[in-house]
Design a protein around this motif. Structure first.
Motif, PDB file in Angstrom:
ATOM      1  N   TYR A   2       0.841  -1.195   0.000  1.00 54.44           N
ATOM      2  CA  TYR A   2       0.000   0.000   0.000  1.00 54.44           C
ATOM      3  C   TYR A   2       0.879   1.250   0.000  1.00 54.44           C
ATOM      4  CZ  TYR A   2      -3.866  -3.091   1.339  1.00 54.44           C
ATOM      5  OH  TYR A   2      -4.808  -4.087   1.371  1.00 54.44           O
ATOM      6  N   LYS A   3       0.465   2.255  -0.756  1.00 57.61           N
ATOM      7  CA  LYS A   3       1.207   3.509  -0.840  1.00 57.61           C
ATOM      8  C   LYS A   3       0.616   4.598   0.050  1.00 57.61           C
ATOM      9  CE  LYS A   3       4.115   1.993  -3.917  1.00 57.61           C
ATOM     10  NZ  LYS A   3       5.530   1.755  -3.544  1.00 57.61           N
ATOM     11  N   ARG A   4      -0.708   4.516   0.311  1.00 54.52           N
ATOM     12  CA  ARG A   4      -1.356   5.502   1.195  1.00 54.52           C
ATOM     13  C   ARG A   4      -2.431   4.800   1.996  1.00 54.52           C
ATOM     14  NH1 ARG A   4      -3.577  11.362  -0.766  1.00 54.52           N
ATOM     15  NH2 ARG A   4      -1.313  11.670  -1.005  1.00 54.52           N
ATOM     16  N   ALA A  42       5.529   5.030   2.332  1.00 53.97           N
ATOM     17  CA  ALA A  42       4.065   4.998   2.432  1.00 53.97           C
ATOM     18  C   ALA A  42       3.563   6.256   3.140  1.00 53.97           C
ATOM     19  CB  ALA A  42       3.616   3.761   3.188  1.00 53.97           C
ATOM     20  N   GLN A  43       2.418   6.750   2.708  1.00 54.01           N
ATOM     21  CA  GLN A  43       1.815   7.947   3.303  1.00 54.01           C
ATOM     22  C   GLN A  43       0.720   7.509   4.271  1.00 54.01           C
ATOM     23  OE1 GLN A  43       0.610  10.060  -0.235  1.00 54.01           O
ATOM     24  NE2 GLN A  43       2.686  10.753  -0.674  1.00 54.01           N
ATOM     25  N   GLU A 116      -3.530  16.941   1.725  1.00 54.64           N
ATOM     26  CA  GLU A 116      -2.803  16.374   0.593  1.00 54.64           C
ATOM     27  C   GLU A 116      -1.358  16.873   0.576  1.00 54.64           C
ATOM     28  OE1 GLU A 116      -2.347  13.932  -2.692  1.00 54.64           O
ATOM     29  OE2 GLU A 116      -4.149  14.134  -1.457  1.00 54.64           O
ATOM     30  N   LEU A 119       0.662  15.085   3.321  1.00 57.84           N
ATOM     31  CA  LEU A 119       0.935  13.694   2.962  1.00 57.84           C
ATOM     32  C   LEU A 119       2.018  13.597   1.900  1.00 57.84           C
ATOM     33  CD1 LEU A 119      -2.698  12.227   2.889  1.00 57.84           C
ATOM     34  CD2 LEU A 119      -0.883  11.633   4.516  1.00 57.84           C
ATOM     35  N   GLN A 120       1.937  14.440   0.896  1.00 54.93           N
ATOM     36  CA  GLN A 120       2.932  14.403  -0.174  1.00 54.93           C
ATOM     37  C   GLN A 120       4.319  14.809   0.323  1.00 54.93           C
ATOM     38  OE1 GLN A 120       1.608  16.569  -3.630  1.00 54.93           O
ATOM     39  NE2 GLN A 120      -0.187  15.255  -3.931  1.00 54.93           N
ATOM     40  N   CYS A 151      -7.084   7.164   0.058  1.00 47.82           N
ATOM     41  CA  CYS A 151      -6.298   6.114   0.699  1.00 47.82           C
ATOM     42  C   CYS A 151      -6.735   4.770   0.114  1.00 47.82           C
ATOM     43  CB  CYS A 151      -6.515   6.117   2.207  1.00 47.82           C
ATOM     44  SG  CYS A 151      -5.960   7.640   3.019  1.00 47.82           S
TER      45      CYS A 151
END
Length: 234
Positions: A2-4, A42-43, A116, A119-120, A151
């Motif tokens: 998972y990335k976020r 991961a975020q 956003e 998170l980035q 997400c």
């Protein structure tokens, strides 16, 4: 992998061995677990409830209106998020606290664009205040925020290692379920891992929810890597 992700924690879990408040040892443990995931790129957004202080539906009555009681619950979640933000930062984890309730002196006001951006930039988000409306739980807020922030999954931490066909604390013959549909989870009165509004919203928008134990060391990292842990609702 998972990335976020959106991680949903309960207030009761933060109390640890105490009946009330935030156990700093629990918070530091969570910081280490989240740090290991953040190091992979991961975020991470986190929503924490307020059940270790005030449960809105339970304090309503005796002159306290339900709307006011729910607002008290929102503020309890904010207190938890503020505590976690400071402890996470003290452990070297870049963290920001955003609130859906307007409390500019205490936390940044939540907006999609600000969240956003954080998170980035690799910051962990603590999002407080629930939905900022009465009659909506922190579980429902977690699903709504996961949808808003795109997400990939909602990771719901519970006291047990997944979903069972009946309460494992009361029934020795309870069987763990590795997966089931969100509709099945919402329809089964014996499954109470999240409230029906949260499950219904997730089902309508096809947002998977993974039920697992976040307080087993290494579990969060394993889940994010895609290992089969807990129970997947989709």
């Amino acid at each position: 992998m998972y990335k976020r992700i959106l991680l949903k924690l309960s207030g009761e879990q933060l109390a640890g061995a105490h009946e009330f408040g935030v156990d700093p040892e629990i918070a530091r443990f969570l910081a280490d677990e989240i740090k290991s995931v953040a190091s992979t790129g991961a975020q991470i957004a986190v929503v924490v409830g307020g059940g270790n202080m005030v449960r809105g539906a339970e304090v309503a009555g005796n002159g306290i209106r339900r709307v006011t009681a729910d607002q008290m619950g929102m503020l309890s979640g904010l207190i938890n998020a503020m505590a976690l933000t400071d402890i996470f930062e003290s452990e070297g984890l870049a963290t920001r606290c955003l609130s859906s309730v307007f409390v500019e002196q205490l936390a940044e006001s939540f907006s999609y664009r600000l969240a956003e951006k954080h998170l980035q930039n690799g910051r962990v988000l603590l999002i407080a205040g629930g939905m900022a409306r009465p009659y909506f739980s922190h579980d429902t807020a977690a699903v709504s925020l996961a949808l808003e922030l795109d997400c990939e999954v909602v990771l719901k931490s519970t006291k047990v290692d997944g979903v069972y066909d009946k309460d494992p604390a009361r029934h020795d013959d309870a069987v763990k379920l590795t997966s089931l549909t969100l509709a099945e989870a919402a329809a089964n009165e014996h499954i109470r891992v999240m409230d029906r509004a949260a499950l219904g919203l997730a089902a309508e928008q096809h947002k998977p929810i993974l039920i697992f134990d976040a307080f087993t060391p290494g579990n969060l990292a394993r889940v994010v890597k895609g290992e089969k842990i807990g129970t997947l609702l989709k």
